[in-house]
Design a protein around this motif. Sequence first.
Motif, short mmCIF file in Angstrom:
data_model
loop_
_atom_site.label_atom_id
_atom_site.label_comp_id
_atom_site.label_asym_id
_atom_site.label_seq_id
_atom_site.Cartn_x
_atom_site.Cartn_y
_atom_site.Cartn_z
N SER A 156 0.85 -1.19 0.00
CA SER A 156 0.00 0.00 0.00
C SER A 156 0.88 1.24 0.00
N HIS A 183 -2.46 -8.77 -4.54
CA HIS A 183 -2.74 -8.06 -5.80
C HIS A 183 -1.48 -7.73 -6.61
N SER A 219 -3.60 -2.35 2.23
CA SER A 219 -4.31 -1.24 1.61
C SER A 219 -5.75 -1.24 2.12
N LYS A 221 -8.57 -1.45 0.76
CA LYS A 221 -9.50 -2.42 0.18
C LYS A 221 -9.32 -3.83 0.76
N ASP A 222 -8.20 -4.05 1.48
CA ASP A 222 -7.94 -5.38 2.05
C ASP A 222 -8.13 -5.44 3.56
N TYR A 223 -8.79 -4.43 4.14
CA TYR A 223 -8.92 -4.40 5.59
C TYR A 223 -9.79 -5.53 6.14
#
Length: 468
Positions: A156, A183, A219, A221-223
């Motif tokens: 991130s 990713h 990041s 979006k991956d929490y």
Amino acid sequence: MIKDNQKVFNRLMVILDAAITAVSFMLAYYFKFYLLEDGPGIGVLSAGEYFMLLPFVVPIYMLLYYSCSMYAPKRTVRRRFEIFGVIKANTIGIMALIIVLYMIIREINFSRSVMAFFYLFNVFFTSCFRLALRRALSTIRKKGYNLKHILLVGYSRAAEEYIDRLNDNPQWGYVACGILDDHIPAGTIYKGVKVLGRLGNLEVILPENKLDEIAISLSLKDYHYLESIVSVCEKSGVHTKFIPDYNSLIPTKPYTEDLMGLPVINIRYVPLTNTGNIIIKRIMDIVGAVFGIVLTSPVMLTAALLVKLTSPGPVIFKQERVGLHNKSFYMYKFRSMEKQSPREERKAWTVRNDPRVTPVGKFLRRTSLDELPQLFNILKGDMSLVGPRPERPLFVEKFREEIPRYMVKHQVRPGLTGWAQVNGLRGDTSIRKRIEYDLYYIENWTLGFDLKIILMTFFMGFINKNAY
């Protein structure tokens, strides 16, 4: 291995600190009675009687050092904070010693001078020891020894910024040995740090027990993976830290509140919302403004005469600016331009070689002498000696839409000088960069920071290539 080394290192530190404390106490006695005087006089307590205090003083001082976090890892702690810890612990210690000796057990025969010398010697020698040790460890780490190996979990912006700081500060002794992410393809390298695989590989890597720390840098979006990753890390026993990927929202020094067991993160900490800090800063502003007016009155009188004699119009130019809590006020300056209509004056700000600036005005602007009437704004309470520079309402409306967090600057009084200005950000320079410096000042305000900016203004802030 690092954990074991840290334990041994801390024990050694305690022994050395105890030795320094004992030596400082004994040195204080000999300094008082053998260097400043010709030996203990009649009725003066002997060295043995003084040194009988050491079995009580030394352990108490070690406990104070521990409570002031002087044995916590300090790889990333700045020197001044470590020295502050030494001063804090010694100040509490000497106050406690004085209260016990002179007020509780009433041993009035112990010399107050010896206690004062003990305080000074202990602060000095402990600080010197800590600084020397810090330098030695920094040198060792730069050579590749005493390193901590860290695995980053998640690629991130936060991960990149963390790696940047580790690379810029090799004296910390941190080595990022890889990144895991779902990713980014394995083999991708960011500044020497390689993506090793996917997040699921964490359960394979951790049992090898070759890591000193895990840094979770997912990041946003991956929490949703956060809870399971923390659970895996906790089971391994490896020290885990969390680096949030929302620096654009959270400032450098957020603060938390405990709401009956629920941690609440406040988006921004502004020291100048504290009543005590407000009072201290206002007192400094009033004293500084009065002193400044008295000191510069001959200069202001000369500037006023030059403005009046060289161009038609008023001596003082006042312009609407936006200040504390978004309230408008009129800021004073010596007039440095030809007289204009309000409509013409509002068109734009000054640029290099602006034809509207008079010859005298050019000199006043270049030397910042045109700003001196703002000392009266400070007395009125519209401004402060130090703070973000105020802007005109039309530019405030423009910038609030274009620059994130621009309006935060109005949580404090605008200043005659500021952190951005002493760093050369004046005139037609980047507004975004100025806001970065203003926000840093707002979030990190201290009285010492204000004094530093004032001194920098005297030495480098008056004459500036961007002041025109």
